[in-house]
Write a protein that holds these residues in place. Structure first.
Motif, PDB file in Angstrom:
ATOM      1  N   UNK A 117       0.841  -1.198   0.000  1.00 23.23           N
ATOM      2  CA  UNK A 117       0.000   0.000   0.000  1.00 23.23           C
ATOM      3  C   UNK A 117       0.877   1.250   0.000  1.00 23.23           C
ATOM      4  N   UNK A 118       1.982   1.184   0.739  1.00 23.78           N
ATOM      5  CA  UNK A 118       2.852   2.363   0.845  1.00 23.78           C
ATOM      6  C   UNK A 118       3.495   2.714  -0.497  1.00 23.78           C
TER       7      UNK A 118
ATOM      8  N   UNK B 163       1.226   4.228  -5.061  1.00 25.22           N
ATOM      9  CA  UNK B 163       1.233   5.303  -6.058  1.00 25.22           C
ATOM     10  C   UNK B 163       2.428   6.229  -5.857  1.00 25.22           C
TER      11      UNK B 163
ATOM     12  N   UNK C 176       9.818   9.820  -2.719  1.00 25.26           N
ATOM     13  CA  UNK C 176       8.627   9.182  -2.141  1.00 25.26           C
ATOM     14  C   UNK C 176       8.885   7.701  -1.889  1.00 25.26           C
TER      15      UNK C 176
ATOM     16  N   UNK D 197      10.927   7.432   1.209  1.00 20.73           N
ATOM     17  CA  UNK D 197      10.097   7.666   2.405  1.00 20.73           C
ATOM     18  C   UNK D 197       9.171   6.474   2.663  1.00 20.73           C
ATOM     19  N   UNK D 198       8.733   5.863   1.575  1.00 20.65           N
ATOM     20  CA  UNK D 198       7.777   4.752   1.713  1.00 20.65           C
ATOM     21  C   UNK D 198       8.403   3.519   2.349  1.00 20.65           C
TER      22      UNK D 198
ATOM     23  N   UNK E 265      10.293   3.170   4.925  1.00 24.69           N
ATOM     24  CA  UNK E 265      10.125   3.149   6.385  1.00 24.69           C
ATOM     25  C   UNK E 265       8.688   2.818   6.758  1.00 24.69           C
ATOM     26  N   UNK E 266       7.776   3.463   6.041  1.00 27.05           N
ATOM     27  CA  UNK E 266       6.349   3.252   6.311  1.00 27.05           C
ATOM     28  C   UNK E 266       5.996   1.784   6.087  1.00 27.05           C
TER      29      UNK E 266
ATOM     30  N   UNK F 256       7.076  -0.426   8.978  1.00 30.64           N
ATOM     31  CA  UNK F 256       6.384  -0.422  10.277  1.00 30.64           C
ATOM     32  C   UNK F 256       4.935  -0.878  10.173  1.00 30.64           C
TER      33      UNK F 256
END
Lengths: 263, 510
Positions: free
Chosen positions: B50-51, B54, B60, B63-64, B66-67, B70
């Motif tokens: 999902x992260x 898109x 991006x 950054x994604x 790390x998301x 977690x």
């Protein structure tokens, strides 16, 4: 197109926006955030309306803290009011569980629109831990530069004067009453990402707090937007397909009188 | 242990599942239904995040990461599963597809080692190990040798992907059972196969046993040279065939045409001269290949052995004639044996082989081509159609399935398909093997050396297998040119040193 906006005061407005802009590069700060969003949808058949609303509170790590649903039959139901109420309920249930609660949308619209009956609950909830902020991806407000004769929204001018990360000086709005003062700032979390608008309740906020909030948001943001809010949005969507499933679950699709009997 | 749940729309032959981990293509799973436990094969597997759904740019994406790390709900593991049948029936070798599709929400689990062993490693006679399941490495993959002799086998793969290793392995296993295998070895790959009971034969052609057209091909008379072919047909009489001095007699017959005053024969005199030259040249060039005194070539094949017929010295046309001849004779022999065994022949024994034979044709696209007819193709097709009745199994091996005749290929009851990249090849395989799903065919590009998709009657179920390496196979691997050049250089130095030692020093130049 831009020439329309570039009125005689354009450069002056930009200069003002430059003065208002504080460059700041956030550093990632470990913090637990939750995003809250709501949605509603409805479908009509045979003169009746089936509606459904949901509100969800979800952490950036995907853990759902609150998941509220309501649905019913009826017509002319004020769905946006129901959804807003559910959002506030979800917020109420969340404030004690996380460090920072992110509400999707604008506090302005909460206080300005027909949702004003919820104001007391909003204020109470936000005051409880002072950890609730409203975040908007888009903003049409023309407050900060209106004296200079601005044509576009404030966000437009900030987008023009900078590409880097930072925030605009706090702008305080007191028109809703002393207990409903809104402090807002435009923020860019990282270079070349869209500016977002943060709104706090009350006027006791300063730049140090904005920087701290930016640090907290930066840790779990993608493309300059807090991921918890994106998750909340994705989790609460009610698509037409899902509504169709509800119709079929309730056995409403095979009502006598439906056109299917015509073969 | 729960692996996931059936989601979306399910069909009796196919379901989609959301799983708690990424499943590998080729992995087997179990679905518990009210009708009984079903076995499924993962044909397609996908992971989405999902992260990252898109993400528009590098920042991006960064950054994604790390998301995504977690968020334990970030990943969606989807498996597309082909239903193979009820486990209970599969244990007995029957594939019974459920009448009712598994209900969405049904749990899928990991089959036990015992579940899989009962299907892929039957302990019955005739089943031999050829490797391990690719995704369940502890499970032996066995194949049924009876089925490849009775219903034939196709081995298809790009070059260097392990075709000859699999041929060697099948051969080795048949050899252990004292079975008869004949390999037409077009590239001299198997003559050094180090297994017991091996019989290497340099394929020769007895011109007496050919018909005029075949002799014309063997002598390499051009395809369009109709008059020359007619001359040969006239000269190649029964008398020549039976003559002690075959070549002399044939030349005499041509001489007769050359020297004839007959008006019609005079017209073809020039061509007769040319045929004379061709025969002379053939005797010189093909001295080791054409042997009118060799007797029956079939007699060199030994029953109960692995017979390597080395046809690497033959030209393509000659090899074709040779293969056709052997196939024809083998089919005839097996037919005779079969007739005799059923007591239908009152004649005395006129066959050589008592037991079934498995014949392997390497480079099948050369001998069984799609776009033109050859005599080898004719006999291969005949064996593909009739061989099962007489205990004559056919194995076709090719790196260019698209060029192999589809009529023959589709007669193969079992297949081992290894890495294939060309889409034309994949299409041909899909046409020839109806039981192979598109998803499995799509996997062919991602197979590694030695991996194979096994389909057809020699396995209870389609399976992805890693074929074990045959240590006894010496040839066939890629040669290292670099090492060979280095050694050649060393040998040159050694040669110089050794020869210089033999030359008087005063004769050496500075």
């Amino acid at each position: 197109m831009l020439s329309i906006l570039k009125g005689p005061k354009f450069e002056q407005i930009l200069q003002k926006a430059r003065e208002n802009w504080v460059e700041f590069t956030p550093v990632k700060e470990e913090v637990v955030t939750a995003g809250i969003d709501s949605s509603f949808n409805n479908t009509k058949f045979q003169g009746i309306e089936l509606w459904a609303t949901t509100a969800v509170s979800i952490k950036a790590d995907g853990e759902v803290l609150v998941d509220l649903h309501e649905s019913g039959l009826g017509s002319d139901t004020d769905l946006s009011r129901i959804a807003s109420k559910m959002e506030i309920d979800a917020c109420e249930k969340t404030v004690d569980q996380v460090d920072l609660v992110l509400m999707d949308g604008s506090l302005h619209s909460q206080f300005m629109t027909r949702q004003s009956t919820l104001d007391a609950q909003v204020v109470r909830t936000m005051r409880k831990k002072n950890n609730v902020i409203f975040i908007a991806k888009t903003s049409n407000t023309k407050k900060q530069f209106e004296k200079l004769g601005s044509l576009a929204g404030d966000i437009f001018y900030y987008n023009h004067v900078t590409n880097g990360s930072g925030f605009s000086k706090l702008f305080v709005e007191k028109k809703y009453g002393s207990d409903k003062v809104i402090s807002s700032t435009f923020v860019r979390l990282s270079d070349s990402t869209p500016i977002i608008k943060l709104e706090f309740l009350g006027e006791q906020h300063d730049e140090a707090e904005i920087k701290s909030i930016m640090n907290k948001l930066y840790k779990t943001s993608i493309g300059g937007y807090p991921y918890a809010l994106k998750l909340a949005h994705n989790n609460c969507k009610i698509s037409d397909k899902e509504l169709g499933k509800m119709v079929s679950l309730l056995g409403l699709s095979n009502e006598i009188g439906s056109r299917e009997v015509l073969g | 242990m729960s692996l996931g749940f059936v989601v979306g729309e399910s069909k009796p032959t196919f379901v989609t599942a959301i799983t708690q981990r990424a499943l590998s293509v080729g992995e087997y799973i179990k679905i518990g239904t009210d009708e009984g436990e079903i076995l499924g094969l993962v044909e397609k597997s996908s992971v989405s995040s999902a992260a990252f759904a898109d993400v528009k740019n590098f920042d991006e994406a960064s950054e994604s990461t790390e998301i995504a790390e977690i968020n334990k709900r970030d990943k969606t593991f989807t498996a597309h599963i082909g239903i193979l049948g009820f486990l209970e029936n599969l244990r007995k070798g029957q594939s019974i597809i459920p009448a009712i599709p598994p209900i969405p929400g049904t749990e899928i689990t990991q089959p036990s080692k015992q579940d899989l062993e009962e299907i892929f490693s039957p302990k019955n006679d005739g089943w031999v190990k050829i490797g391990n399941l690719l995704r369940n490495k502890t499970i032996d993959a066995k194949v049924n040798l009876d089925k490849i002799v009775s219903r034939h086998l196709g081995i298809l793969a790009m070059t260097g992907m392990g075709k000859s290793n699999l041929v060697s392995l099948v051969t080795k296993q048949i050899s252990k059972l004292k079975g008869t295998v004949i390999i037409f070895d077009y590239h001299n790959d198997y003559t050094t196969l180090n297994i017991p009971r091996i019989n290497v034969i340099d394929a020769k052609i007895n011109p007496r046993l050919l018909d005029a057209d075949q002799l014309s091909e063997v002598l390499e008379i051009r395809d369009g040279a109709n008059v020359q072919q007619r001359v040969l047909r006239m000269a190649f009489t029964k008398h020549v065939k039976e003559s002690k001095e075959f070549w002399s007699k044939l030349e005499n017959e041509i001489d007769f045409i050359v020297n004839s005053e007959d008006k019609k024969l005079k017209e073809i005199r020039t061509s007769a001269y040319r045929v004379q030259d061709i025969i002379e040249e053939a005797q010189r060039r093909f001295e080791d290949i054409l042997d009118p005194d060799m007797g029956d070539p079939i007699s060199f094949i030994k029953e109960g052995r692995t017979n390597i017929l080395n046809i690497s010295e033959l030209s393509e046309k000659q090899a074709n004639v040779a293969v056709a001849f052997y196939l024809q004779q083998l089919l005839k022999d097996r037919k005779d044996a079969s007739i005799a065994r059923h007591g239908k022949s009152k004649r005395e024994r006129n066959y050589k082989f008592n037991s079934p034979i498995f014949v392997i044709i390497e480079e099948a696209h050369v001998f069984i081509p799609k776009d033109h007819d050859t005599s080898a193709k004719y006999w291969a097709a005949k064996i593909a159609r009739e061989g099962r009745k007489f205990g004559l199994g056919l194995g076709v091996v090719s790196q260019r399935p698209r060029s192999v005749d589809l009529n023959v290929l589709s007669q193969m009851g079992s297949f081992a398909i290894m890495k294939i990249i060309q889409e034309d090849d994949q299409r041909q395989i899909a046409s020839a093997t109806e039981s192979t799903s598109r998803e499995l065919i799509a996997q062919l590009t991602s197979l590694n050396v030695g991996d194979a998709v096994l389909v057809g009657q020699w396995t209870n179920l389609p399976s992805l297998v890693h074929v074990e390496e045959v240590k006894e196979k010496i040839m066939g691997a890629d040669q290292s040119a670099v090492n060979a050049w280095a050694n050649a250089e060393k040998m040159k130095e050694v040669a110089v040193e050794s020869t210089q030692g033999l030359v008087q020093k005063d004769l050496l130049l500075d």
